[in-house]
Design a protein around this motif. Structure first.
Motif, PDB file in Angstrom:
ATOM      1  N   PRO A  31       0.829  -1.209   0.000  1.00 59.84           N
ATOM      2  CA  PRO A  31       0.000   0.000   0.000  1.00 59.84           C
ATOM      3  C   PRO A  31       0.866   1.262   0.000  1.00 59.84           C
ATOM      4  CG  PRO A  31      -0.830  -1.590   1.600  1.00 59.84           C
ATOM      5  CD  PRO A  31       0.502  -2.101   1.137  1.00 59.84           C
ATOM      6  N   TYR A  32       0.613   2.135  -0.964  1.00 64.76           N
ATOM      7  CA  TYR A  32       1.274   3.434  -1.105  1.00 64.76           C
ATOM      8  C   TYR A  32       2.743   3.296  -1.494  1.00 64.76           C
ATOM      9  CZ  TYR A  32      -2.978   4.821   1.356  1.00 64.76           C
ATOM     10  OH  TYR A  32      -4.296   4.984   1.720  1.00 64.76           O
ATOM     11  N   LEU A  33       3.539   2.584  -0.715  1.00 66.29           N
ATOM     12  CA  LEU A  33       4.955   2.444  -1.024  1.00 66.29           C
ATOM     13  C   LEU A  33       5.169   1.695  -2.328  1.00 66.29           C
ATOM     14  CD1 LEU A  33       7.816   3.025  -0.059  1.00 66.29           C
ATOM     15  CD2 LEU A  33       7.749   0.901   1.274  1.00 66.29           C
ATOM     16  N   GLY A  34       4.294   0.748  -2.634  1.00 67.98           N
ATOM     17  CA  GLY A  34       4.401   0.017  -3.891  1.00 67.98           C
ATOM     18  C   GLY A  34       4.258   0.927  -5.096  1.00 67.98           C
ATOM     19  N   ASN A  35       3.394   1.948  -4.989  1.00 68.17           N
ATOM     20  CA  ASN A  35       3.230   2.906  -6.080  1.00 68.17           C
ATOM     21  C   ASN A  35       4.501   3.708  -6.302  1.00 68.17           C
ATOM     22  OD1 ASN A  35       0.569   2.156  -6.559  1.00 68.17           O
ATOM     23  ND2 ASN A  35      -0.251   3.654  -5.107  1.00 68.17           N
ATOM     24  N   PHE A  36       5.205   4.005  -5.211  1.00 66.54           N
ATOM     25  CA  PHE A  36       6.474   4.727  -5.302  1.00 66.54           C
ATOM     26  C   PHE A  36       7.510   3.895  -6.055  1.00 66.54           C
ATOM     27  CE2 PHE A  36      10.697   5.633  -3.487  1.00 66.54           C
ATOM     28  CZ  PHE A  36      10.802   6.999  -3.765  1.00 66.54           C
ATOM     29  N   VAL A  37       7.590   2.594  -5.720  1.00 67.81           N
ATOM     30  CA  VAL A  37       8.527   1.697  -6.401  1.00 67.81           C
ATOM     31  C   VAL A  37       8.161   1.578  -7.880  1.00 67.81           C
ATOM     32  CG1 VAL A  37       9.415  -0.661  -6.506  1.00 67.81           C
ATOM     33  CG2 VAL A  37       8.973   0.414  -4.281  1.00 67.81           C
ATOM     34  N   ARG A  38       6.869   1.476  -8.183  1.00 66.69           N
ATOM     35  CA  ARG A  38       6.414   1.366  -9.566  1.00 66.69           C
ATOM     36  C   ARG A  38       6.757   2.637 -10.356  1.00 66.69           C
ATOM     37  NH1 ARG A  38       1.874   0.017  -8.428  1.00 66.69           N
ATOM     38  NH2 ARG A  38       1.894  -2.219  -8.891  1.00 66.69           N
ATOM     39  N   TYR A  39       6.578   3.784  -9.731  1.00 64.77           N
ATOM     40  CA  TYR A  39       6.879   5.073 -10.384  1.00 64.77           C
ATOM     41  C   TYR A  39       8.339   5.126 -10.826  1.00 64.77           C
ATOM     42  CZ  TYR A  39       7.941  10.057 -10.787  1.00 64.77           C
ATOM     43  OH  TYR A  39       8.383  11.295 -11.229  1.00 64.77           O
ATOM     44  N   ASN A  44      12.827   3.103 -16.856  1.00 64.61           N
ATOM     45  CA  ASN A  44      12.556   2.251 -18.020  1.00 64.61           C
ATOM     46  C   ASN A  44      12.770   0.761 -17.737  1.00 64.61           C
ATOM     47  OD1 ASN A  44      11.938   4.445 -19.803  1.00 64.61           O
ATOM     48  ND2 ASN A  44      14.134   4.858 -19.978  1.00 64.61           N
ATOM     49  N   ALA A  45      12.420   0.368 -16.523  1.00 61.60           N
ATOM     50  CA  ALA A  45      12.536  -1.049 -16.177  1.00 61.60           C
ATOM     51  C   ALA A  45      11.538  -1.859 -16.993  1.00 61.60           C
ATOM     52  CB  ALA A  45      12.278  -1.246 -14.683  1.00 61.60           C
ATOM     53  N   ARG A  46      11.917  -3.056 -17.371  1.00 65.81           N
ATOM     54  CA  ARG A  46      11.040  -3.923 -18.148  1.00 65.81           C
ATOM     55  C   ARG A  46       9.901  -4.436 -17.281  1.00 65.81           C
ATOM     56  NH1 ARG A  46      13.357  -9.357 -20.982  1.00 65.81           N
ATOM     57  NH2 ARG A  46      14.059  -9.688 -18.825  1.00 65.81           N
ATOM     58  N   VAL A  47       8.679  -4.377 -17.819  1.00 69.46           N
ATOM     59  CA  VAL A  47       7.533  -4.930 -17.104  1.00 69.46           C
ATOM     60  C   VAL A  47       7.731  -6.437 -17.014  1.00 69.46           C
ATOM     61  CG1 VAL A  47       5.045  -5.264 -17.122  1.00 69.46           C
ATOM     62  CG2 VAL A  47       6.011  -3.086 -17.892  1.00 69.46           C
ATOM     63  N   PRO A  48       7.757  -7.006 -15.804  1.00 69.97           N
ATOM     64  CA  PRO A  48       8.094  -8.427 -15.680  1.00 69.97           C
ATOM     65  C   PRO A  48       7.030  -9.387 -16.192  1.00 69.97           C
ATOM     66  CG  PRO A  48       7.543  -7.498 -13.534  1.00 69.97           C
ATOM     67  CD  PRO A  48       7.591  -6.349 -14.497  1.00 69.97           C
ATOM     68  N   SER A  49       5.767  -9.071 -16.007  1.00 69.09           N
ATOM     69  CA  SER A  49       4.692 -10.012 -16.341  1.00 69.09           C
ATOM     70  C   SER A  49       4.491 -10.118 -17.848  1.00 69.09           C
ATOM     71  CB  SER A  49       3.382  -9.578 -15.678  1.00 69.09           C
ATOM     72  OG  SER A  49       3.515  -9.553 -14.275  1.00 69.09           O
ATOM     73  N   VAL A  50       4.268 -11.342 -18.313  1.00 70.34           N
ATOM     74  CA  VAL A  50       3.961 -11.593 -19.727  1.00 70.34           C
ATOM     75  C   VAL A  50       2.503 -12.014 -19.819  1.00 70.34           C
ATOM     76  CG1 VAL A  50       4.469 -12.995 -21.754  1.00 70.34           C
ATOM     77  CG2 VAL A  50       6.330 -12.265 -20.231  1.00 70.34           C
ATOM     78  N   THR A  51       1.692 -11.140 -20.394  1.00 71.73           N
ATOM     79  CA  THR A  51       0.263 -11.411 -20.522  1.00 71.73           C
ATOM     80  C   THR A  51      -0.090 -11.921 -21.906  1.00 71.73           C
ATOM     81  OG1 THR A  51      -0.215  -9.686 -18.892  1.00 71.73           O
ATOM     82  CG2 THR A  51      -2.045 -10.430 -20.248  1.00 71.73           C
TER      83      THR A  51
END
Length: 337
Positions: free
Chosen positions: A144-152, A158-165
């Motif tokens: 919660p909240y801190l995860g959004n900071f890491v995602r930002y 330009n980190a690669r999105v890890p999930s392959v959909t």
């Protein structure tokens, strides 16, 4: 030797199992296979219903709820196939998917394990595999909240999105979602089986890290399998907890946190384990301040509740109690109550 040994772990989900088996038998016609069902002490009529409909199924009863890794290992141990498929009971095979996967897998010998395009029940694409991020930092994104900071900052850098959909023909990945993992049995002598310290969650990621040392892993686009999601685990946890798999403040969330951190330690070592543990602990004051501000601004429309905060804090307390045990390296069954 049969072409494929299909292993399904059942826990109080007889109808899901029967539905899955019906599609396997209907849609797999060109390759020989055996089906092994490992039952985690369901204490219901799963065995009777299954063997009445499919007497050829090999049924292995466990004397306790052994989780995902130990149950699948029990099935692998007695399997006779050249290839092994770990298949969730909450899956439905579409349009000859197993035959197609075997054809592709046999033709691409550089791959030691593969998955397929998983679908939601409405036909949309589902996460089928992923790339590993440094130190497993993506596991803190649900915070919660801190995860959004890491995602930002991940996007900023330009980190690669890890999930392959959405899979494109043949897509290399670092790990495959455990709902459908096909492995060449011959590689298991070197990679080892699933780690039996795990009860549920993250065990396939740690296993894939060891499999990847023996060769490449991929997802195939053409074969498609519906993955309903949460079938067996929802029989163990409260069903409504599946509504948000990213919750870290309920019983399921507690197990996810412990399993993720166990995997981080085994795959990346002590330093990254401590760094990510710090993130979980640091999020307690961040959660408190963020929730307080959001409550003042949005009132009852706030995303989280005070109960969420309290339960999250309790779960992190459980994580801290398990830290010495994880760091000790001693074998232990991390089934969190």
């Amino acid at each position: 030797m049969v072409d494929l040994s299909i292993i399904l772990v059942n826990y109080k989900s007889p109808q899901l199992l029967l539905d899955c088996l019906a599609t396997v038998y209907a849609e797999t016609t060109r390759h020989s296979f055996e089906i092994i069902v490992v039952d985690n002490d369901s204490q219901d009529n799963s065995r009777e219903l299954t063997l009445a409909a499919y007497p050829q199924v090999i049924w292995i009863p466990m004397s306790y709820n052994s989780g995902f890794a130990r149950a699948n290992n029990a099935g692998i141990t007695v399997s006779k196939g050249r290839n092994i498929l770990l298949l969730n009971t909450d899956t439905l095979v579409k349009n000859g998917a197993l035959d197609k996967t075997l054809d592709l897998f046999e033709a691409r010998r550089e791959y030691v394990a593969c998955g397929v395009q998983l679908l939601n029940t409405d036909g949309t694409h589902q996460i089928s595999g992923a790339h590993v991020t440094k130190g497993g930092l993506n596991t803190v994104l649900p915070l919660p909240y801190l995860g959004n900071f890491v995602r930002y900052w991940g996007y900023k850098l330009n980190a690669r999105v890890p999930s392959v959909t959405s899979v494109s023909e043949v897509t290399d990945v670092d790990w495959i979602v455990g709902a459908f993992v096909m492995v060449r049995k011959e590689v298991l002598a070197k990679s080892g089986l699933l780690d039996e310290d795990f009860f549920m969650y993250a065990e396939e990621i740690e296993w894939c890290a060891r499999l990847k040392k023996q060769g490449r892993l991929c997802l195939f686009e053409a074969p498609q399998v519906v993955h309903i999601g949460g079938g067996t685990s929802s029989s163990f946890y409260n069903a409504d907890e599946w509504n948000n798999g990213k919750n870290l403040w309920n019983r399921r969330g507690r197990q996810i946190i412990i399993s993720n951190q166990l995997r981080i330690y085994k795959e990346f070592g002590t330093a990254w384990f401590l760094i990510l543990t710090w993130f979980y602990v640091a999020d307690i004051p961040v959660f408190l301040i963020g929730l307080l501000i959001e409550k003042l601004v949005k009132g009852k429309k706030a995303k989280y509740s005070w109960r969420n905060f309290v339960e999250y804090t309790k779960n992190i307390g459980v994580l801290l109690r398990y830290c010495p045990k994880i760091l000790s390296k001693k074998p232990y069954f991390y089934k969190v109550s």
